[in-house]
Design a protein around this motif. Structure first.
Motif, PDB file in Angstrom:
ATOM      1  N   GLY A  15      -1.425   8.319  -2.459  1.00 39.77           N
ATOM      2  CA  GLY A  15      -1.341   7.360  -2.059  1.00 39.77           C
ATOM      3  C   GLY A  15      -1.282   7.046  -0.184  1.00 39.77           C
ATOM      4  N   ASP A  16      -1.889   7.102   0.259  1.00 36.36           N
ATOM      5  CA  ASP A  16      -2.592   6.676   1.721  1.00 36.36           C
ATOM      6  C   ASP A  16      -3.109   5.783   1.804  1.00 36.36           C
ATOM      7  N   GLY A  17      -3.099   5.500   2.607  1.00 36.74           N
ATOM      8  CA  GLY A  17      -4.286   3.774   2.556  1.00 36.74           C
ATOM      9  C   GLY A  17      -5.472   3.843   3.202  1.00 36.74           C
ATOM     10  N   ILE A  18      -6.298   3.493   2.806  1.00 33.18           N
ATOM     11  CA  ILE A  18      -7.955   3.910   3.665  1.00 33.18           C
ATOM     12  C   ILE A  18      -8.619   2.803   3.969  1.00 33.18           C
ATOM     13  N   ALA A  19      -9.183   3.052   5.000  1.00 31.12           N
ATOM     14  CA  ALA A  19      -9.890   1.897   6.002  1.00 31.12           C
ATOM     15  C   ALA A  19     -10.959   2.265   5.866  1.00 31.12           C
ATOM     16  N   GLU A  20     -11.826   1.497   5.782  1.00 34.88           N
ATOM     17  CA  GLU A  20     -13.582   1.535   6.054  1.00 34.88           C
ATOM     18  C   GLU A  20     -13.972   1.030   7.230  1.00 34.88           C
ATOM     19  N   THR A  21     -14.803   2.300   7.446  1.00 37.89           N
ATOM     20  CA  THR A  21     -15.408   1.774   9.815  1.00 37.89           C
ATOM     21  C   THR A  21     -16.475   2.182   9.087  1.00 37.89           C
ATOM     22  N   PRO A  22     -17.161   2.399  10.144  1.00 35.67           N
ATOM     23  CA  PRO A  22     -19.047   2.635  10.901  1.00 35.67           C
ATOM     24  C   PRO A  22     -18.829   4.024  10.614  1.00 35.67           C
ATOM     25  N   ARG A  23     -17.873   4.544  11.198  1.00 33.79           N
ATOM     26  CA  ARG A  23     -17.524   6.154  11.167  1.00 33.79           C
ATOM     27  C   ARG A  23     -17.446   6.503   9.770  1.00 33.79           C
ATOM     28  N   GLY A  24     -17.073   6.143   8.564  1.00 39.54           N
ATOM     29  CA  GLY A  24     -16.479   6.883   7.715  1.00 39.54           C
ATOM     30  C   GLY A  24     -14.469   6.229   6.926  1.00 39.54           C
ATOM     31  N   GLN A  25     -14.374   6.974   5.826  1.00 42.28           N
ATOM     32  CA  GLN A  25     -13.428   6.905   5.933  1.00 42.28           C
ATOM     33  C   GLN A  25     -12.166   7.061   6.887  1.00 42.28           C
ATOM     34  N   ILE A  26     -10.787   6.380   7.236  1.00 44.98           N
ATOM     35  CA  ILE A  26     -10.068   7.110   7.846  1.00 44.98           C
ATOM     36  C   ILE A  26      -8.645   6.791   6.967  1.00 44.98           C
ATOM     37  N   PHE A  27      -7.680   7.821   6.170  1.00 44.03           N
ATOM     38  CA  PHE A  27      -6.727   7.631   5.901  1.00 44.03           C
ATOM     39  C   PHE A  27      -5.607   7.430   6.914  1.00 44.03           C
ATOM     40  N   VAL A  28      -4.627   6.554   5.639  1.00 38.16           N
ATOM     41  CA  VAL A  28      -3.369   5.746   7.063  1.00 38.16           C
ATOM     42  C   VAL A  28      -2.013   6.215   6.029  1.00 38.16           C
ATOM     43  N   PRO A  29      -1.491   7.345   6.923  1.00 34.99           N
ATOM     44  CA  PRO A  29      -0.190   7.194   5.330  1.00 34.99           C
ATOM     45  C   PRO A  29       1.144   5.979   5.824  1.00 34.99           C
ATOM     46  N   PHE A  30       1.566   5.501   5.186  1.00 37.95           N
ATOM     47  CA  PHE A  30       2.209   4.709   4.780  1.00 37.95           C
ATOM     48  C   PHE A  30       1.695   3.358   4.618  1.00 37.95           C
ATOM     49  N   THR A  31       0.662   2.947   4.348  1.00 36.73           N
ATOM     50  CA  THR A  31      -0.248   1.815   4.109  1.00 36.73           C
ATOM     51  C   THR A  31      -0.405   0.769   3.471  1.00 36.73           C
ATOM     52  N   LEU A  32      -0.739   0.029   3.074  1.00 39.42           N
ATOM     53  CA  LEU A  32      -0.885  -0.734   2.049  1.00 39.42           C
ATOM     54  C   LEU A  32      -2.456  -1.580   2.073  1.00 39.42           C
ATOM     55  N   PRO A  33      -3.237  -1.554   0.981  1.00 37.11           N
ATOM     56  CA  PRO A  33      -4.457  -2.551   0.975  1.00 37.11           C
ATOM     57  C   PRO A  33      -4.053  -3.670   1.146  1.00 37.11           C
ATOM     58  N   GLY A  34      -5.049  -4.818   2.195  1.00 35.17           N
ATOM     59  CA  GLY A  34      -4.407  -5.662   3.299  1.00 35.17           C
ATOM     60  C   GLY A  34      -3.857  -5.588   3.945  1.00 35.17           C
ATOM     61  N   ASP A  35      -3.341  -4.440   4.549  1.00 33.37           N
ATOM     62  CA  ASP A  35      -2.319  -4.222   5.824  1.00 33.37           C
ATOM     63  C   ASP A  35      -3.198  -3.947   6.957  1.00 33.37           C
TER      64      ASP A  35
END
Length: 419
Positions: A15-35
């Motif tokens: 249920g954590d949001g995931i951001a794709e970065t040059p260094r890999g995935q970063i998991f961010v609790p309490f976020t949603l796709p599009g944030d």
């Protein structure tokens, strides 16, 4: 720790949001796709600092304890109260779809069946002694720190109303400094409390706890590490038309609404089976309902749960014969010769699934199977084995028993088509 601006692209399995970065995935609790968010990042995991541009799916969480840490929030009991209903349903159903696809299983997954807020009859709190009495609540996400709660919108009204009483009882129990589990079951004729703690009680502690329970009208029973300290009235649950006295801390489905849905699916599928075997039967959630129409053999490793099932079946009127067997199905599964006696079978194992047992089921002559699971990943593995053995999936139904969490219950119905 560094500050970053990130765009969330999808949700992970927890249920954590995931951001794709040059260094890999970063998991961010309490976020949603599009944030679009500002976060503080450490070791691939982030703490949400601010939502710069909210997702169109973002809504106001209904619970004051939900969300990033502050003086009121930070509870880790729920993961997705901030997501709109439709995308939330799609995501949770998608957990089941993804698990099946990972095993190459082509099966239609039904719409998610949801339970309402306030329908959880069994809640496991965390508690710990403090200088001001016990703190009672839930752990922060990915933490052992306990967040005090004044309300829990997934729990039943009765449990919510009793929170001050429960906190007083947790204070009476909190002898050691270590945190402990404080499980509360909303049963008839009162709350059934099962404490699981890493410390021991002296005789004076026992007497103090017993006195405290006697003063609380809403509590029927309290047990400590499996020992009943006081039982003012035996707690009761109804499995269909049969009343059961569950053992202290015994497994029961968390929501009565979800249990009824699951039981209806299982009972309807196995209704024409003259003889049914219920594996990992617990206290009889399915067995006692199935006995309305079928001879049932219930197999369970936990002795107190099996004894509760047996006593309930003996007291009940109008049931077909129910037999019980205490057996660890992980170490000693029912073998092919034993399965020949049954036309129907239901299994509802722990999260690890029933990997060893389904190998024999897959070679059996059992015509109809109901597979129940709280873990889509292990269920998919077990279904793959059954399909290879000649079974066909008729339906897969996801059930949202654990509202706003990453957990989903599933009932899969199968029928033998070949050997």
């Amino acid at each position: 720790m560094s500050a970053q601006k990130l765009t969330i692209t999808r949700l992970g399995g927890q249920g954590d949001g995931i951001a794709e970065t040059p260094r890999g995935q970063i998991f961010v609790p309490f976020t949603l796709p599009g944030d679009v968010v500002n976060v503080a990042v450490e070791k691939g995991r982030a703490t949400l600092m601010a939502v710069l541009e909210p997702s169109p799916d973002r809504v106001t969480p209904p619970c004051p304890h939900f969300g990033p840490d502050d003086e009121n929030a930070g509870c880790g009991g729920c993961a997705l109260q901030h997501q709109a209903d439709e995308p939330y349903r799609e995501w949770k159903r998608g957990l089941v779809v993804a698990a099946l696809e990972s095993r190459g299983i082509d099966a239609e997954v039904g719409a998610l069946l949801t339970t309402a807020p306030g329908s959880r009859r069994r809640v496991v709190f965390a508690a710990r002694r403090t200088d001001k009495g016990a703190i009672l609540g839930f752990n922060r996400a990915s933490s052992h720190q306990i967040v005090h709660i004044d309300t829990c919108i997934v729990a039943s009204p009765r449990i919510n109303q009793a929170l001050p009483e429960l906190r007083r009882l947790a204070t009476a129990v909190a002898v050691g400094k270590e945190a402990f589990r404080f499980a509360v079951l909303d049963a008839l004729p009162g709350l059934d409390i099962a404490v699981d703690a890493p410390f021991n009680l002296k005789e004076t502690d026992r007497l103090r706890i017993i006195t405290a329970v006697r003063a609380e009208a809403s509590v029927a029973r309290l047990s400590f590490n499996g020992e009943i300290l006081i039982e003012k009235q035996p707690p009761e649950l109804s499995f269909g038309s049969v009343v059961v006295n569950p053992p202290p801390g015994g497994f029961v489905q968390a929501s009565n609404e979800a249990e009824i849905v699951m039981a209806d699916l299982v009972s309807g599928h196995l209704a024409q089976s003259k003889r049914v075997v219920d594996l990992f039967s617990g206290s009889g959630t399915f067995a006692l309902r199935l006995a309305q129409h079928s001879h049932v053999h219930a197999v369970e490793a936990d002795g107190p749960s099996l004894n509760a099932l047996d006593r309930a079946a003996r007291r009940a009127q109008g049931l077909k014969p129910v037999t019980v067997e205490k057996r660890d199905l992980f170490r000693r599964p029912l073998m092919l010769a034993e399965l020949k006696a049954y036309q129907g079978l239901v299994f509802d194992p722990p999260r690890a699934g029933a990997e060893v047992q389904v190998q024999d089921i897959a070679r059996s002559t059992v015509k109809r199977i109901a597979a129940v699971s709280c873990n889509p990943t292990t269920l998919a593995r077990d279904l793959e084995t059954l399909i290879k053995g000649g079974y066909k999936i008729l339906s897969v139904t996801p059930i949202d028993q654990f509202l706003w969490s990453s957990h989903v219950e599933v009932v899969a119905l199968l029928e033998r088509t070949k050997r």
